[in-house]
Write a protein that holds these residues in place. Sequence first.
Motif, PDB file in Angstrom:
ATOM      1  N   SER A   1     -18.681 -35.801-125.870  1.00 37.01           N
ATOM      2  CA  SER A   1     -17.588 -35.726-126.832  1.00 37.01           C
ATOM      3  C   SER A   1     -17.804 -36.654-128.021  1.00 37.01           C
ATOM      4  O   SER A   1     -17.619 -36.256-129.176  1.00 37.01           O
ATOM      5  CB  SER A   1     -16.267 -36.060-126.134  1.00 37.01           C
ATOM      6  OG  SER A   1     -15.211 -36.075-127.049  1.00 37.01           O
TER       7      SER A   1
ATOM      8  N   SER B   1     -10.397 -36.989-133.259  1.00 37.04           N
ATOM      9  CA  SER B   1      -9.739 -37.042-131.951  1.00 37.04           C
ATOM     10  C   SER B   1      -8.473 -36.202-131.983  1.00 37.04           C
ATOM     11  O   SER B   1      -8.012 -35.784-133.041  1.00 37.04           O
ATOM     12  CB  SER B   1      -9.391 -38.490-131.581  1.00 37.04           C
ATOM     13  OG  SER B   1      -8.509 -39.053-132.548  1.00 37.04           O
TER      14      SER B   1
ATOM     15  N   GLU C   1     -10.143 -32.112-127.910  1.00 36.61           N
ATOM     16  CA  GLU C   1     -10.613 -32.468-126.569  1.00 36.61           C
ATOM     17  C   GLU C   1     -10.535 -31.255-125.639  1.00 36.61           C
ATOM     18  O   GLU C   1     -11.426 -31.032-124.814  1.00 36.61           O
ATOM     19  CB  GLU C   1      -9.770 -33.621-126.011  1.00 36.61           C
ATOM     20  CG  GLU C   1     -10.046 -34.962-126.658  1.00 36.61           C
ATOM     21  CD  GLU C   1     -11.486 -35.417-126.497  1.00 36.61           C
ATOM     22  OE1 GLU C   1     -12.095 -35.141-125.436  1.00 36.61           O
ATOM     23  OE2 GLU C   1     -12.024 -36.036-127.437  1.00 36.61           O
TER      24      GLU C   1
ATOM     25  N   ASN D   1     -13.796 -29.496-123.872  1.00 34.08           N
ATOM     26  CA  ASN D   1     -13.868 -29.427-122.405  1.00 34.08           C
ATOM     27  C   ASN D   1     -13.757 -28.013-121.846  1.00 34.08           C
ATOM     28  O   ASN D   1     -14.246 -27.759-120.744  1.00 34.08           O
ATOM     29  CB  ASN D   1     -12.766 -30.299-121.791  1.00 34.08           C
ATOM     30  CG  ASN D   1     -12.969 -31.774-122.086  1.00 34.08           C
ATOM     31  OD1 ASN D   1     -14.098 -32.253-122.138  1.00 34.08           O
ATOM     32  ND2 ASN D   1     -11.879 -32.495-122.296  1.00 34.08           N
TER      33      ASN D   1
ATOM     34  N   ASN E   1     -18.725 -26.915-127.126  1.00 29.07           N
ATOM     35  CA  ASN E   1     -19.373 -28.219-126.927  1.00 29.07           C
ATOM     36  C   ASN E   1     -20.893 -28.153-127.012  1.00 29.07           C
ATOM     37  O   ASN E   1     -21.576 -29.112-126.675  1.00 29.07           O
ATOM     38  CB  ASN E   1     -18.946 -28.829-125.588  1.00 29.07           C
ATOM     39  CG  ASN E   1     -19.243 -27.902-124.411  1.00 29.07           C
ATOM     40  OD1 ASN E   1     -19.967 -26.929-124.538  1.00 29.07           O
ATOM     41  ND2 ASN E   1     -18.651 -28.220-123.264  1.00 29.07           N
TER      42      ASN E   1
END
Length: 723
Positions: free
Chosen positions: A278, A381, A386, A390, A396
């Motif tokens: 991340s 962020s 996130e 994920n 990702n």
Amino acid sequence: MLKDKLKQLLPHVVAIAIFIALSAVYFYPQLKGMQLRQGDIDRHQGMSKEITDFRAKYGAEPLWTNSMFAGMPAYQISTKSANYVDSIQTILILKPFSRPIGYVLLAMIAFYILMLCFGISPWISIIGAVAFGFASIFVLYLEGGHNSKVHAIALLPAVIGSILLAYRKNVVMGALLLAFFICLELSANHIQMTYYALFLIAAIIIVELIIHLKNKLLGKFIKVSLVLAVATIIGVLPAISNLVTTDEYSKYSTRGKSELTITPKSGQQTTSAEALESGYITEYNLSPGETWSLAIPNVKGGRIDYIGNKKDIMPKVDKKYAEYIAQYPSYWGEQASSGGAFYFGASVFLLFILGMVFIKDRLKWAFMAASLLAILLSLKSGVLIEMFINSFPLFNKFRDTKMILLIAQISFPFVGLWFIKELMNVQIDKKKLIYTLVAVNGLFIIFYIAPKLFFDFLTSAEMAYFNKQNTELQNNVPYLTQLLEFKSGLQDARILIFKKDVLRSLLFTILISGLVYMFVIKKLKANLLLLGIGVLILIDLWAVDKRYLNNEQKGREYYNWTEKKEVSTPYRASAADNFILQAEVSKNPSIAKKIDEALASDPKSGANAEEAEITKEKISFRELNFATNYRVVTLQNPFANAEISNFHKSIGGYHGAKLKKYQELIDFYLNDELGTFIKTLQDSSTNSDSIDNLFRNKIPVLGMLNTKYLIYNPGANPLVDES
């Protein structure tokens, strides 16, 4: 009949002429035979040198290169493949104009096609194309050498236009164009840009489904969608080999899954990630509020520079602390580095807002929703990013997700100029228009009057430092007072930078507001409205672009441009490289013979002295490389250094997706062994025996990789493993 056809053709001829002229003027040193200084292109030439040497000598495509990271697949670097569809754009645009003129020209043509496909007049479409082509994202990436990225973004509007044409007007023509432009898009070979565009395409398809359902046209929607699916498959086929090899390689690259269950030095169990981490993905993402740079370029300082270099700001800085404030960066965002702001234009932003308010077509919500999603996913962020990292498929696998703002780069001018079309064809509510204009301009005025309501003008690291000092110095009132004064002075300096660009953006929004309002009250003709908006958008974007990539000179030398010969030969052999060449030739005289034979058959070896010297160097290291198997490592940023790969088989190199196993070898062993080397060299008692012992006993993994030479200083002889 012929006269009518020529009349219909005229706007398109004018459009192409305008696009060529603007691109040529902006990048006019290219017309003088100059080329951009592009760091990534220099590095690419270094890492692909062995591949191009093999291709030149043997006339075949190598599928493996030994010049980087002790060996990796060549098809992720420079392997050529036959794609006749891609050749069309090369012949028509990229060959006669080349980069960077050719890329910006291609971008404007693609956006022009998008707007024409949607039924917007050529004259309005020209303005939209200029707004897209001169968004700062292009000049920033061209300056950095991210050519494939620019190429891929440039083609996306034509892909989207093809889809809109199929759903709204002509399914056959839309499908044909989609197959063509999908092929070109994938041939640009930057899958990350294509992947991000899918979010906008998905939003368009969803909204079209809703529209068709509401109008009881589900059958038509299914039919068009199936035709477009077939067209997509046809478009993918010419580029399928690259997609398949990329997919295959990704499983073994740093994007793939690790087979290890321990982390370096810890010995503890860890989760085997199947993607990038991340923190690595968001390293260059934007901080909260920084996305306002789409309309205010210096909302957080623009590009990384020292405040002291802002000659218009420094005279206004608190003189008591000016010397120290001057050494602080003008950029106060959270990106690891910033070459400049993603700026799409304050003028374009206002038109986009007007479009969202006044356009009745539900399709506008697809562009709005996709742009909002892009803005949220460009942040450093947040819950949403996130969640996507994920859980969302493939998200990702890519880093620097702020590039998803290409969706806004397309959406803002499209919806904005779509509004101008509506303005000319539909009577709009004058009171509602006034409220909207006052709201947008009022927001910029509030930014200017009360900037601290929205921003703190400090980075998170600076905030942490000042907070820590504030706690520790509670009993040292004089020093604490000075610290707080300095902090305030630093913020004030950055506020000056911020307010200057807010005022600039406000000027453009007020001027655009005036033109639109004058047209609504029938005080301005349509042709003057278009001319005024077009000129303002061009001036707005052009001036910001020039902050980042310009034609300024120091004497006769350009800052951003250089001679072609320097671009084609970015690296010259150092003393260390020549030492290695002579050492290997002396041990193996047959290499010298091969070099002489190659030089005798090369026509450039008899050119002028400088060219002959460069040719001799290239051929000498080419033949050396093909005849030997030793490897070289440098202590100068070895795993992001393409210069060594230009001359030798390197332990390090430069690539965004090296093999996962090799990265783990670096993490577990090579970094430690190179650290041992550095400590030994720093030890004043180091002698030849210490170096020999180091090669034989302290660097077993480097030895396993056949490391023979270590370059600690390019200007000195390298350390040699004589064993």
